[in-house]
Design an enzyme around this catalytic site. Structure first.
Site, PDB file in Angstrom:
ATOM      1  N   ARG A   1       0.847  -1.206   0.000  1.00 54.02           N
ATOM      2  CA  ARG A   1       0.000   0.000   0.000  1.00 54.02           C
ATOM      3  C   ARG A   1       0.879   1.251   0.000  1.00 54.02           C
ATOM      4  O   ARG A   1       0.594   2.240  -0.654  1.00 54.02           O
ATOM      5  CB  ARG A   1      -0.943   0.000   1.217  1.00 54.02           C
ATOM      6  CG  ARG A   1      -1.619   1.342   1.443  1.00 54.02           C
ATOM      7  CD  ARG A   1      -2.878   1.269   2.303  1.00 54.02           C
ATOM      8  NE  ARG A   1      -2.756   0.427   3.465  1.00 54.02           N
ATOM      9  CZ  ARG A   1      -2.086   0.757   4.593  1.00 54.02           C
ATOM     10  NH1 ARG A   1      -1.474   1.906   4.697  1.00 54.02           N
ATOM     11  NH2 ARG A   1      -2.042  -0.088   5.599  1.00 54.02           N
TER      12      ARG A   1
ATOM     13  N   TYR B   1     -14.539  18.181 -15.978  1.00 52.07           N
ATOM     14  CA  TYR B   1     -15.197  16.878 -16.027  1.00 52.07           C
ATOM     15  C   TYR B   1     -16.312  16.827 -14.968  1.00 52.07           C
ATOM     16  O   TYR B   1     -16.109  17.284 -13.836  1.00 52.07           O
ATOM     17  CB  TYR B   1     -14.133  15.796 -15.793  1.00 52.07           C
ATOM     18  CG  TYR B   1     -14.693  14.432 -15.514  1.00 52.07           C
ATOM     19  CD1 TYR B   1     -15.556  13.812 -16.420  1.00 52.07           C
ATOM     20  CD2 TYR B   1     -14.370  13.746 -14.347  1.00 52.07           C
ATOM     21  CE1 TYR B   1     -16.076  12.557 -16.159  1.00 52.07           C
ATOM     22  CE2 TYR B   1     -14.884  12.491 -14.086  1.00 52.07           C
ATOM     23  CZ  TYR B   1     -15.739  11.905 -14.987  1.00 52.07           C
ATOM     24  OH  TYR B   1     -16.257  10.664 -14.725  1.00 52.07           O
TER      25      TYR B   1
ATOM     26  N   ASP C   1      -5.695  19.727 -14.372  1.00 57.99           N
ATOM     27  CA  ASP C   1      -6.058  18.392 -14.849  1.00 57.99           C
ATOM     28  C   ASP C   1      -5.560  18.290 -16.293  1.00 57.99           C
ATOM     29  O   ASP C   1      -6.066  18.966 -17.189  1.00 57.99           O
ATOM     30  CB  ASP C   1      -7.579  18.212 -14.760  1.00 57.99           C
ATOM     31  CG  ASP C   1      -7.999  16.777 -15.088  1.00 57.99           C
ATOM     32  OD1 ASP C   1      -7.301  16.118 -15.882  1.00 57.99           O
ATOM     33  OD2 ASP C   1      -9.028  16.329 -14.552  1.00 57.99           O
TER      34      ASP C   1
ATOM     35  N   LYS D   1      -7.103   7.255 -19.285  1.00 53.23           N
ATOM     36  CA  LYS D   1      -7.362   7.831 -20.605  1.00 53.23           C
ATOM     37  C   LYS D   1      -6.137   7.667 -21.512  1.00 53.23           C
ATOM     38  O   LYS D   1      -5.614   6.594 -21.613  1.00 53.23           O
ATOM     39  CB  LYS D   1      -7.797   9.286 -20.438  1.00 53.23           C
ATOM     40  CG  LYS D   1      -8.972   9.452 -19.460  1.00 53.23           C
ATOM     41  CD  LYS D   1     -10.191   8.740 -19.983  1.00 53.23           C
ATOM     42  CE  LYS D   1     -11.446   8.873 -19.126  1.00 53.23           C
ATOM     43  NZ  LYS D   1     -11.315   8.973 -17.698  1.00 53.23           N
TER      44      LYS D   1
HETATM   45  N1  PLP Z   1     -10.373  14.205 -15.341  1.00 54.83           N
HETATM   46  C1  PLP Z   1     -10.910  14.185 -16.574  1.00 54.83           C
HETATM   47  C2  PLP Z   1     -10.654  15.354 -17.480  1.00 54.83           C
HETATM   48  C3  PLP Z   1     -11.693  13.109 -16.992  1.00 54.83           C
HETATM   49  O1  PLP Z   1     -12.217  13.115 -18.225  1.00 54.83           O
HETATM   50  C4  PLP Z   1     -11.908  12.026 -16.095  1.00 54.83           C
HETATM   51  C5  PLP Z   1     -12.744  10.883 -16.477  1.00 54.83           C
HETATM   52  O2  PLP Z   1     -13.418  10.890 -17.490  1.00 54.83           O
HETATM   53  C6  PLP Z   1     -11.331  12.086 -14.816  1.00 54.83           C
HETATM   54  C7  PLP Z   1     -10.566  13.181 -14.475  1.00 54.83           C
HETATM   55  C8  PLP Z   1     -11.542  10.983 -13.821  1.00 54.83           C
HETATM   56  O3  PLP Z   1     -10.726   9.892 -14.112  1.00 54.83           O
HETATM   57  P1  PLP Z   1     -11.063   8.386 -13.685  1.00 54.83           P
HETATM   58  O4  PLP Z   1     -12.240   7.962 -14.490  1.00 54.83           O
HETATM   59  O5  PLP Z   1      -9.795   7.637 -13.966  1.00 54.83           O
HETATM   60  O6  PLP Z   1     -11.376   8.416 -12.220  1.00 54.83           O
END
Ligand code: PLP
Length: 384
Positions: A46, A98, A170, A195
């Protein structure tokens, strides 16, 4: 070894004790100690494990960070950042981030009395007003998902700094293959590894990269304390995906541009959002701060929501699914899929209409994707 493709291709290579060229998958949850009072390089999985450490090293290298913390999802990465703030801190978050990010921000703000405000970060005057004289965190997402708005990172991070706030970006949509926010003044970059970083739609993961080693230490402490870490097989998949990241990002962006240009010229399409188009309001900033325009684009059809539903349902080469950045092309209607957790009012404020269609260009031949769209666009016309 300083160039992007070399860094990516060498991720997790020649790093095992057994001379294996590719880092082995080590599944052990515990590591034997020689001294009960002092752990070795690894102690308990962990806290740290070889595959996760290797992936963190590679991501930090690509982002130009002093270190990275790898966790179980992109959302866990965003939540990890919130641990750096005291209760009651002011958070300014991009209004069109998001949908899951907004859901988490709203819930943590209610729980921890954060003074949370949303702002259009592509408008620096609006962002500055939202930040005010003092803030704890400015959370940006550029290009934003799904409207692909562009924030001037150098200017926005300077505004955050002058108000005493940490800036976090992000970087999921572009990845460090096409944008490195730390070089533009950000303190932290957050990514969903799920992604384009992994790029094969076969694992879920997230990371936070930090410029300041003290932030890395604090984030790693929280990841261990809260148990937000991730498993060995996912780390193997992510390292394997990462090695081809620059090539995939380039090819997928080229395809996205072809599709965006053709869609923008199609009389059945009301609007295309893609920062690679010269008419996009953030085009000049994107050219300056990005090295590619990314695989994501969105559009509205003149036939609105009925047309959008017919369009995405008729696509055969694109898959109707809520993710982005994979080798396979995906289509989504954000209002009922990726951004369904937002209230209709929040979606309206962020410009996410019910009929908005989001496309993630994959590695298929652009002509096959375009042919696929021709049939679907014709179907959408009759859905009026
Ligand atoms: N940030 C963005 C821009 C996203 O598009 C997403 C998911 O679609 C996330 C964060 C969250 O990622 P996760 O699905 O791996 O938790």
């Amino acid at each position: 070894m300083t160039r992007l493709r070399t860094k990516a291709a060498r991720a997790g290579i020649n790093c095992g004790a057994s001379n294996a060229v590719v880092a082995p998958i080590e599944v052990s949850s515990a590591y034997a100690r020689e001294d009960p009072g002092a752990p070795g390089a690894f102690d308990y999985a962990r806290t740290g494990a070889p595959g996760r450490a290797e992936l963190a090293r590679a991501l930090a290298d690509l982002e130009g960070a002093s270190g990275a913390v790898v966790v179980s999802s992109g959302m866990a990465a965003i939540d990890l950042v919130l641990n750096l703030l005291p209760n009651g801190a002011r958070i300014v978050c991009a209004h069109d981030c998001y949908g899951g990010t907004r859901r988490l921000m709203d819930a943590r703000a209610a729980q921890r009395s954060f003074d949370l405000v949303y702002a259009d970060a592509s408008d620096l005057t609006a962002l500055e007003a939202a930040i005010g004289a003092q803030a704890g965190l400015v959370f940006l997402e550029t290009p934003s998902n799904p409207r692909l708005r562009i924030t001037d990172l150098e200017a926005a991070c300077a505004l955050a700094r002058s108000a005493g706030a940490i800036s976090a970006v992000d970087n999921t949509v572009l990845s460090p293959a096409q944008q490195t926010p730390l070089a533009l003044g950000a303190d932290l970059t957050v990514s969903s590894i799920t992604k384009i970083l992994n790029g094969h739609s076969d694992m879920v993961g997230g990371s936070v990269c930090a410029a300041d080693p003290a932030h890395v230490e604090q984030l790693a402490w929280w990841a261990n304390a809260a148990g937000a870490t991730s498993g060995a097989f996912d780390m193997f998949l992510a390292l394997r995906g990462l090695r081809t990241l620059p090539l995939r990002a380039k090819a997928q962006s080229e395809t996205a541009l072809i599709l965006a240009e053709r869609l923008a010229a199609d009389p059945r399409v009301a609007r295309v959002d893609y920062p690679g188009l010269p008419g996009h309001p953030g085009h000049e900033i994107a050219k300056r701060q990005q090295t590619g325009f990314g695989c994501l684009l969105s559009l509205e059809l003149k036939t609105g929501l009925p047309g959008a539903r017919a369009f995405v349902s008729d696509l055969q080469v694109f898959t109707l699914a809520q993710s982005l950045g994979g080798a396979e092309s995906l289509a989504a209607i954000p209002a009922t899929m990726t951004h369904a957790a937002m209230t209709p009012e929040a979606r309206a404020e962020a410009g996410v209409s019910d009929g908005l269609v989001r496309l993630s260009a994959g590695l298929e031949d652009a002509e096959d994707l375009w042919d696929d769209m021709q049939t679907a666009l014709a179907r959408a016309e009759s859905a009026r």
